[in-house]
Design a protein around this motif. Sequence first.
Motif, PDB file in Angstrom:
ATOM      1  N   ALA A  32      -1.870   8.389   2.466  1.00 36.33           N
ATOM      2  CA  ALA A  32      -3.141   7.837   2.392  1.00 36.33           C
ATOM      3  C   ALA A  32      -3.123   6.391   3.168  1.00 36.33           C
ATOM      4  O   ALA A  32      -4.389   6.059   3.629  1.00 36.33           O
ATOM      5  N   VAL A  33      -2.062   5.640   3.050  1.00 39.73           N
ATOM      6  CA  VAL A  33      -2.296   4.253   3.729  1.00 39.73           C
ATOM      7  C   VAL A  33      -2.369   4.554   5.112  1.00 39.73           C
ATOM      8  O   VAL A  33      -3.163   3.555   5.651  1.00 39.73           O
ATOM      9  N   ALA A  34      -1.630   5.180   5.598  1.00 36.34           N
ATOM     10  CA  ALA A  34      -1.559   5.490   7.219  1.00 36.34           C
ATOM     11  C   ALA A  34      -3.228   6.129   7.482  1.00 36.34           C
ATOM     12  O   ALA A  34      -3.781   5.555   8.502  1.00 36.34           O
ATOM     13  N   ALA A  35      -3.596   6.873   6.724  1.00 36.67           N
ATOM     14  CA  ALA A  35      -5.039   7.618   6.965  1.00 36.67           C
ATOM     15  C   ALA A  35      -6.159   6.270   6.889  1.00 36.67           C
ATOM     16  O   ALA A  35      -7.070   6.502   7.507  1.00 36.67           O
ATOM     17  N   PHE A  36      -5.915   5.444   5.961  1.00 35.66           N
ATOM     18  CA  PHE A  36      -6.780   4.356   5.786  1.00 35.66           C
ATOM     19  C   PHE A  36      -6.822   3.581   6.970  1.00 35.66           C
ATOM     20  O   PHE A  36      -7.954   3.171   7.505  1.00 35.66           O
ATOM     21  N   ALA A  44     -10.086   4.320  -1.947  1.00 40.27           N
ATOM     22  CA  ALA A  44      -9.116   3.395  -1.532  1.00 40.27           C
ATOM     23  C   ALA A  44      -9.374   1.993  -1.687  1.00 40.27           C
ATOM     24  O   ALA A  44      -8.426   1.126  -2.106  1.00 40.27           O
ATOM     25  N   ARG A  45     -10.827   1.619  -1.040  1.00 42.31           N
ATOM     26  CA  ARG A  45     -11.063   0.267  -1.005  1.00 42.31           C
ATOM     27  C   ARG A  45     -11.086  -0.417  -2.594  1.00 42.31           C
ATOM     28  O   ARG A  45     -10.739  -1.481  -2.781  1.00 42.31           O
ATOM     29  N   VAL A  46     -11.512   0.463  -3.750  1.00 41.21           N
ATOM     30  CA  VAL A  46     -11.742  -0.082  -4.722  1.00 41.21           C
ATOM     31  C   VAL A  46     -10.209  -0.051  -5.400  1.00 41.21           C
ATOM     32  O   VAL A  46      -9.935  -1.138  -5.887  1.00 41.21           O
ATOM     33  N   HIS A  47      -9.483   0.876  -5.146  1.00 42.10           N
ATOM     34  CA  HIS A  47      -7.868   0.555  -5.453  1.00 42.10           C
ATOM     35  C   HIS A  47      -7.344  -0.641  -5.025  1.00 42.10           C
ATOM     36  O   HIS A  47      -6.637  -1.496  -5.597  1.00 42.10           O
ATOM     37  N   LEU A  48      -7.634  -1.139  -3.556  1.00 41.29           N
ATOM     38  CA  LEU A  48      -6.970  -1.992  -2.995  1.00 41.29           C
ATOM     39  C   LEU A  48      -7.535  -3.331  -3.520  1.00 41.29           C
ATOM     40  O   LEU A  48      -6.666  -4.466  -3.572  1.00 41.29           O
ATOM     41  N   VAL A  49      -8.651  -3.527  -4.004  1.00 41.38           N
ATOM     42  CA  VAL A  49      -9.057  -4.567  -4.546  1.00 41.38           C
ATOM     43  C   VAL A  49      -8.124  -5.184  -6.013  1.00 41.38           C
ATOM     44  O   VAL A  49      -8.072  -6.086  -5.951  1.00 41.38           O
ATOM     45  N   HIS A  50      -7.703  -4.134  -6.681  1.00 41.62           N
ATOM     46  CA  HIS A  50      -7.116  -4.252  -7.819  1.00 41.62           C
ATOM     47  C   HIS A  50      -5.484  -4.361  -7.459  1.00 41.62           C
ATOM     48  O   HIS A  50      -4.874  -4.631  -8.499  1.00 41.62           O
ATOM     49  N   CYS A  55      -0.429  -2.387  -2.799  1.00 43.17           N
ATOM     50  CA  CYS A  55      -0.900  -1.498  -1.494  1.00 43.17           C
ATOM     51  C   CYS A  55      -1.627  -2.126  -0.681  1.00 43.17           C
ATOM     52  O   CYS A  55      -1.729  -1.879   0.551  1.00 43.17           O
ATOM     53  N   ARG A  56      -2.268  -3.372  -0.991  1.00 45.96           N
ATOM     54  CA  ARG A  56      -2.715  -4.315   0.132  1.00 45.96           C
ATOM     55  C   ARG A  56      -1.719  -4.551   0.938  1.00 45.96           C
ATOM     56  O   ARG A  56      -1.808  -4.684   2.426  1.00 45.96           O
ATOM     57  N   ALA A  57      -0.568  -5.032   0.316  1.00 45.91           N
ATOM     58  CA  ALA A  57       0.500  -5.224   1.368  1.00 45.91           C
ATOM     59  C   ALA A  57       1.086  -4.181   2.213  1.00 45.91           C
ATOM     60  O   ALA A  57       1.430  -4.292   3.447  1.00 45.91           O
ATOM     61  N   GLU A  58       1.017  -2.893   1.667  1.00 44.93           N
ATOM     62  CA  GLU A  58       1.247  -1.756   2.684  1.00 44.93           C
ATOM     63  C   GLU A  58       0.110  -1.560   3.784  1.00 44.93           C
ATOM     64  O   GLU A  58       0.632  -1.258   4.569  1.00 44.93           O
ATOM     65  N   ILE A  59      -0.935  -1.666   3.198  1.00 44.48           N
ATOM     66  CA  ILE A  59      -2.022  -1.651   4.442  1.00 44.48           C
ATOM     67  C   ILE A  59      -1.618  -2.750   5.322  1.00 44.48           C
ATOM     68  O   ILE A  59      -1.940  -2.485   6.630  1.00 44.48           O
ATOM     69  N   HIS A  60      -1.467  -4.088   5.111  1.00 39.96           N
ATOM     70  CA  HIS A  60      -1.169  -5.279   5.918  1.00 39.96           C
ATOM     71  C   HIS A  60      -0.042  -4.619   6.730  1.00 39.96           C
ATOM     72  O   HIS A  60      -0.072  -4.845   7.998  1.00 39.96           O
ATOM     73  N   HIS A  61       0.927  -4.045   6.411  1.00 38.71           N
ATOM     74  CA  HIS A  61       2.309  -3.849   7.145  1.00 38.71           C
ATOM     75  C   HIS A  61       1.978  -2.567   8.076  1.00 38.71           C
ATOM     76  O   HIS A  61       2.465  -2.848   9.211  1.00 38.71           O
TER      77      HIS A  61
END
Length: 113
Positions: free
Chosen positions: A8-12, A25-31, A35-41
């Motif tokens: 899901a991170v890669a697809a996002f 996914a965006r709602v989840h990332l707010v909290h 997961c925000r760090a995973e998206i950043h990486h």
Amino acid sequence: MEHLSPEAVAAFVDGELSDCACHRARVHLVHCPECRAEIHHQRGASEWLRGSNTTDEVRAPSDLLARLTGIATTPIHPGPDAESMPYQRPEGLLDKFEVLMRAVKRNQTQRSD
């Protein structure tokens, strides 16, 4: 708290989620700072990979690029519902309650439409 799966991170990051899944996914990332760090990486790795293909010395072989390009045109095989977000299974009582409440809310929303 359930975290986004690596898929899901890669697809996002690649913009491959449906609108509904992207919103969840965006709602989840707010909290969720993890997961925000995973998206950043993942974004950093993706940008590095795109930037590393700048000279003839580090170009990917043309047959590999053709196979990767062909992925988008190959038929899709049956699989899990594309609208569902891949999450880990709920483990605790609160996790199961949260899943139940989401299902009730989703059911009420579908009935009002």
